[in-house]
Scaffold this active site. Structure first.
Site, PDB file in Angstrom:
ATOM      1  N   CYS A  41       2.654  -5.935  -0.253  1.00 54.94           N
ATOM      2  CA  CYS A  41       2.726  -4.837   0.395  1.00 54.94           C
ATOM      3  C   CYS A  41       2.129  -4.373  -0.690  1.00 54.94           C
ATOM      4  CB  CYS A  41       3.956  -4.281  -0.127  1.00 54.94           C
ATOM      5  SG  CYS A  41       4.905  -3.139  -0.559  1.00 54.94           S
ATOM      6  N   ASP A  43       2.640  -1.426  -2.469  1.00 51.24           N
ATOM      7  CA  ASP A  43       3.482  -1.377  -4.008  1.00 51.24           C
ATOM      8  C   ASP A  43       2.878  -1.573  -5.101  1.00 51.24           C
ATOM      9  OD1 ASP A  43       5.347  -1.370  -5.838  1.00 51.24           O
ATOM     10  OD2 ASP A  43       6.725  -0.790  -4.269  1.00 51.24           O
ATOM     11  N   ARG A  45       4.306  -2.556  -8.335  1.00 56.91           N
ATOM     12  CA  ARG A  45       4.228  -3.648  -9.156  1.00 56.91           C
ATOM     13  C   ARG A  45       4.523  -4.496  -8.325  1.00 56.91           C
ATOM     14  NH1 ARG A  45      10.089  -0.691  -8.005  1.00 56.91           N
ATOM     15  NH2 ARG A  45       9.389  -1.057  -5.582  1.00 56.91           N
ATOM     16  N   HIS A  97       8.535  -8.046  -0.787  1.00 60.19           N
ATOM     17  CA  HIS A  97       9.889  -7.918  -2.289  1.00 60.19           C
ATOM     18  C   HIS A  97      10.664  -7.439  -2.318  1.00 60.19           C
ATOM     19  CE1 HIS A  97       8.233  -3.693  -3.017  1.00 60.19           C
ATOM     20  NE2 HIS A  97       7.584  -3.901  -2.249  1.00 60.19           N
ATOM     21  N   CYS A 100      11.995  -3.360  -1.419  1.00 57.67           N
ATOM     22  CA  CYS A 100      10.515  -2.837  -0.417  1.00 57.67           C
ATOM     23  C   CYS A 100      10.916  -1.313  -0.366  1.00 57.67           C
ATOM     24  CB  CYS A 100      10.430  -3.881   0.517  1.00 57.67           C
ATOM     25  SG  CYS A 100       8.462  -2.402   1.154  1.00 57.67           S
TER      26      CYS A 100
END
Ligand SMILES: [Zn+2]
Length: 209
Positions: A41, A43, A45, A97, A100
């Site tokens: 992803c 993302d 993080r 994750h 998400c």
């Protein structure tokens, strides 16, 4: 953060790399031969190399919203093609994750414009697994399970490609479904039994001999 700081960070990173291995950049300049393809992803993080403890040159990375592998997406299809046919990776990871945002958005009914067709791929995952998901009464548990099932379906999309099918018969190419738990930092192998899942349906997706 000040944007100048990024360039300062870069100088420090170069110094650190050279201190560990004086030939680090000479090696990078010679080319890449990563053993892993990581599809994850976007993302902020969930950073591929960092969570796997790998260095530059060790993993070929593709990231998009909710680690999707839609079969008409030229981007992810090109990444798989290049990684399998040219870099000859032997491990393909799809890493989702918990927490998400893409998966969460697909569970809601809002109109998100250009994101709608992308997120619809996740809604399709929900439809395929509706019985199991609807039976989960705890919303957070349902959300986590959809994250996992989405990883499973995207792994299957990887396996359905002609390149991966070909590589599977020619060499020992493996596909893995992982979850990164942003609450603990832990990397979880879903240990998906693809042979069992695909046993009855692979005849539909088989390409070539
Ligand atoms: Zn995400």
């Amino acid at each position: 953060m000040n944007i100048e700081q990024i360039f300062e960070n870069n100088k420090q990173w170069i110094a650190k790399q050279l201190k560990t291995d004086a030939t680090f950049f000479d090696k990078l300049g010679k080319g890449q031969s990563p053993e892993f393809l990581y599809i994850g992803c976007s993302d902020s993080r969930v950073s591929a190399e960092e969570l796997m403890g790998l260095q530059a040159g060790e993993v070929f990375v593709h990231r998009n919203i909710a680690n999707m592998v839609p079969n008409t997406d030229l981007n992810s299809m090109s990444v798989i093609n290049y990684a399998v046919m040219h870099l000859k990776v032997n491990h393909i990871v799809v890493c989702g994750h918990y927490g998400c945002g893409g998966v969460k958005a697909a569970m809601q009914q809002s109109d998100l414009g250009i994101l709608n067709p992308w997120l619809r791929n996740i809604r399709d995952v929900y439809r395929i697994h509706r019985k199991e998901l609807d039976a989960i009464t705890d919303e957070d548990a349902k959300y986590r399970r959809l994250v996992e099932l989405n990883v499973q379906e995207q792994c299957m999309n990887v396996i359905k490609t002609a390149e991966v099918q070909k590589a599977n018969t020619e060499r020992n190419l493996k596909v893995y479904g992982w979850i990164f738990d942003i609450h603990t930092g832990e990397l979880i192998d879903l240990k998906i039994d693809f042979d069992a899942i695909l046993k009855d349906i692979m005849a539909i997706y088989k390409i070539g001999n």
